[in-house]
Write an enzyme that holds these catalytic residues in place. Structure first.
Site, mmCIF file in Angstrom:
data_model
loop_
_atom_site.group_PDB
_atom_site.id
_atom_site.type_symbol
_atom_site.label_atom_id
_atom_site.label_comp_id
_atom_site.label_asym_id
_atom_site.label_seq_id
_atom_site.Cartn_x
_atom_site.Cartn_y
_atom_site.Cartn_z
ATOM 1 N N ASN A 166 0.617 -1.293 -0.002
ATOM 2 C CA ASN A 166 0.000 -0.064 -0.130
ATOM 3 C C ASN A 166 0.984 1.205 0.146
ATOM 4 O O ASN A 166 1.516 1.815 0.935
ATOM 5 C CB ASN A 166 -0.859 0.085 1.336
ATOM 6 C CG ASN A 166 -1.788 -1.114 1.356
ATOM 7 O OD1 ASN A 166 -2.942 -1.114 0.308
ATOM 8 N ND2 ASN A 166 -1.705 -1.916 1.986
ATOM 9 N N GLU A 167 1.254 1.792 -1.212
ATOM 10 C CA GLU A 167 1.998 2.651 -1.311
ATOM 11 C C GLU A 167 1.514 4.062 -0.977
ATOM 12 O O GLU A 167 0.360 4.330 -0.539
ATOM 13 C CB GLU A 167 2.645 2.715 -3.006
ATOM 14 C CG GLU A 167 3.244 1.665 -3.610
ATOM 15 C CD GLU A 167 4.648 1.205 -3.127
ATOM 16 O OE1 GLU A 167 5.083 1.829 -2.117
ATOM 17 O OE2 GLU A 167 5.467 0.615 -3.913
ATOM 18 N N SER A 168 2.479 5.159 -0.917
ATOM 19 C CA SER A 168 2.013 6.545 -0.695
ATOM 20 C C SER A 168 0.542 7.041 -1.543
ATOM 21 O O SER A 168 0.634 6.551 -2.606
ATOM 22 C CB SER A 168 3.087 7.762 -0.735
ATOM 23 O OG SER A 168 4.161 7.384 0.038
ATOM 24 N N SER A 170 -2.096 5.544 -0.954
ATOM 25 C CA SER A 170 -3.579 4.581 -0.544
ATOM 26 C C SER A 170 -4.271 4.803 0.521
ATOM 27 O O SER A 170 -3.989 5.630 1.528
ATOM 28 C CB SER A 170 -2.583 3.272 0.161
ATOM 29 O OG SER A 170 -1.972 2.939 -1.036
#
Length: 642
Positions: A166-168, A170
């Site tokens: 869950n990247e920046s 998300s």
């Protein structure tokens, strides 16, 4: 439970932290504590005749945890027959038998060594066609929900604060899905895939919503590289730009850290802002230098008001006025500067970092890779030699995985052409070239090099190291290629430190009987090559410390191209003029295979010589900013006491 309002290691109250945070001395003790909590949960569930639903993570952080769980199973009879596990993520596309698949990772690290049922191990499927992923992800979540949710979720954290993948950006209600990987994430993983071009761009990840629904969450983080994002996740506001910060809103989440990962937390980095402390010399130095740098003032310009307005009135009351404290810290910092890293002969050494005697010292510089010596302390290395010391270099590993395939092929071809030109009939050389060429032509992504290819790559780096030593002026007899066995796996993932690694290190120390040892003190990656090499040195020194020659041996730690010691930590700073900076650059240039786009570039696009120069220049600028002499560059060292 590990959750607590008071940190067991320090006793500090967590006033600045918005989530339960526990700091352990190292990742080993922290991993054991987490393993004990998991084991306790499994046993409770067994007594209740219920399944234990675990959410598991991959990467370097949980390796120690999984090793401890395996030990608990084998030595203490912990059974996993009631455990059902769901992994957070998997690269996409990814075959399960690939060396980089998380299916394989979990099998090698945990599943193959315990009695968990294979049908109870769930890892996202990286082989699906894209049009089936959405339905698959919904089913993955439905399986978790049908079991009553995750009892305990284990997390690592990415450099950008991602949890799972869950990247920046998300959202907190994001579901399990296919995601595009952030560039930072891909760069961090690129070493495993032999370069960024081969690194997957997408992955399947459990959504933030399911992570937040877990009954208990433990996020683990080790090493200095995680320290900034840990501070942001724990102390700053909740934001989608740092998904780990969402855990502040979980009612049963804990961050478990080692000292390095926790080093930027307010209560550890600046404890005087948290509570009344005992002002040791080291804390006074750190506080005053931090104050001067934050206010952009030279040390001697700090005032009583500066101290009072920045939470340091206790120090002023104990040791003030500011004038007296300033002079004391200024003099201490000034005394770290020396142009004589081996000690200045026939001089008063009471305020110098190194001893005057013996005037000519035997010096042993350990270099984890074949270029770390010149990158990290090339100026000091040359000065030690020029000042008449007997300097030895111990190259701890071959560094062969950091050589590009085309470089290996080029050198193998050169040998064949050389033999042909001079009438040397060497069928074995031709055969090795053909085998290497055939392998490299058909080499699959992340496939481990054959022994012939690895040896060729090792020879390339060995030749470059010799060339750099010759440039400095060192003869062959003072160049030692140790080839520690832990490194020779042919893959990024190395073996743990072994008895053989320590014995080789001890043998070299005993052979040289040094007055000085220089070693790479990089602790950013607790599982990295530099750290393993340092552990081998520490173990060897501790075993040898009762030897007579060791009573006269001092150990100095340098740092590499990635970072520098904090100015408050530095105990010896060796200045360089513009000409010496250029000489160091030329020595680094001898490592030609590491120029113009190296295999393991990392997140920094600068070449190693540029990183080294910028780092050394920044250290000199810090000294200048603090009111000391202005030099072109500085190399910094910290002494290790054994």
């Amino acid at each position: 439970m590990l959750n607590s309002n008071i940190d067991k290691a320090t006793g500090f109250e967590k006033r600045f932290e918005n989530i339960g945070t526990i700091v352990y001395e190292n990742s080993t003790s922290a991993s054991k504590a987490i393993a004990e909590e998991i084991a306790s949960l499994i046993r409770v569930k067994q007594s209740q005749k219920q399944p234990c639903i675990l959410g598991l993570a991959t990467g370097s952080s949980p390796k120690g945890l999984y090793a401890e769980l395996v030990r608990l199973h084998k030595e203490e009879g912990l059974s996993f027959n009631n455990v059902i596990s769901f992994n957070l993520d998997e690269y996409y596309p990814m075959e399960p038998d690939s060396v980089n698949s998380y299916v394989r990772f979990m099998q090698e690290q945990l599943f193959n060594h315990i009695d968990i049922l294979s049908e109870n191990c769930f890892v996202p499927d990286g082989t699906l066609s894209k049009n089936k992923i959405r339905e698959y992800c919904s089913e993955y979540e439905a399986k978790i929900e049908a079991l009553g949710g995750i009892d305990l979720q284990i997390l690592g954290i990415g450099g950008n604060g991602h949890i799972g993948f869950n990247e920046s950006g998300s959202l907190q209600n994001s579901k399990t899905r296919l995601v595009a990987l952030d560039h930072i994430t891909r760069v961090a993983a690129s070493g495993d895939f032999s370069g960024l071009d081969n690194t997957p761009r997408t992955a399947i990840t459990l959504g933030v919503k399911k992570i937040m629904e877990a009954k208990r969450v433990i996020l683990m983080a080790w090493g200095e590289r995680k320290s900034n994002v840990i501070k942001a996740s724990v102390e700053d506001a909740v934001t989608s730009q740092v998904p780990a910060s969402y855990l502040q809103e979980h009612n049963n989440a804990t961050f478990i850290l080692d000292e390095a990962a926790a080093s930027k937390l307010t209560r550890i980095n600046t404890p005087w802002l948290v509570e009344k402390i005992v002002w040791t010399d080291q804390l006074i130095r750190k506080a005053v230098l931090s104050l001067a740098l934050n206010l952009e003032k030279p040390i001697l310009m700090l005032t009583d008001a500066d101290y009072i307005e920045n939470g340091m009135s206790d120090l002023l009351a104990d040791s003030g006025p500011a004038y007296d404290i300033n002079i004391k810290i200024f003099n201490k910092l000034q005394n770290t500067i020396t142009g004589w890293p081996g000690g200045k002969p026939n001089s008063d050494d009471s305020k110098r970092p190194e001893r005057a005697d013996p005037a000519k010292k035997r010096v042993l510089v350990f270099s984890p890779h074949p270029d770390d010596d010149v990158i990290s302390m090339g100026g000091t290395l040359k000065r030690l030699h020029e000042q008449g010391h007997e300097v030895h270099i111990g190259y701890q590993t071959s560094g062969n995985i950091a050589v590009a395939d085309d470089e290996a092929l080029r050198f193998a071809s050169f040998v064949c052409d050389f033999n042909h030109k001079f009438g040397i009939d060497n069928s074995e050389a031709k055969d090795i070239y053909k085998k290497a060429a055939t392998f490299l032509k058909n080499k699959k992504t992340s496939e481990i090099d054959t022994s012939e290819v690895r040896y060729i790559k090792g020879l390339i780096r060995k030749g470059e190291a010799r060339s750099a030593c010759y440039f400095i002026g060192l003869p062959d007899i003072q160049i030692h290629f140790m080839e520690l066995p832990f490194y020779e796996t042919g893959a990024i993932k190395k073996n743990p430190i072994g008895v053989g690694d320590v014995e080789i290190t001890k043998d070299l120390i005993e052979k040289i009987k040094p007055h000085q040892i220089f070693a790479a003190g990089d602790l950013a990656d607790p599982h990295g090559t530099h750290k393993v090499c340092l552990d081998a040195i520490f173990a060897a020194v501790k075993e040898l410390k009762t030897k007579k020659f060791m009573k006269d041996c001092w150990v100095w730690l340098y740092r590499g191209a990635w970072q520098e010691w904090g100015v408050d930590e530095i105990e010896m700073a060796v200045p360089m003029g513009p000409d010496q900076v250029l000489e160091k650059r030329k020595a680094i240039f001898k490592h030609q295979s590491q120029k113009d786009g190296v295999v393991f570039q990392g997140t920094d696009s600068r070449e190693f010589w540029q990183r080294a120069e910028d780092r050394n220049k920044e250290t000199a600028e810090l000294y200048d900013q603090l009111g000391l002499s202005h030099y072109a560059a500085m190399e910094a060292f910290v002494r290790w006491y054994y």
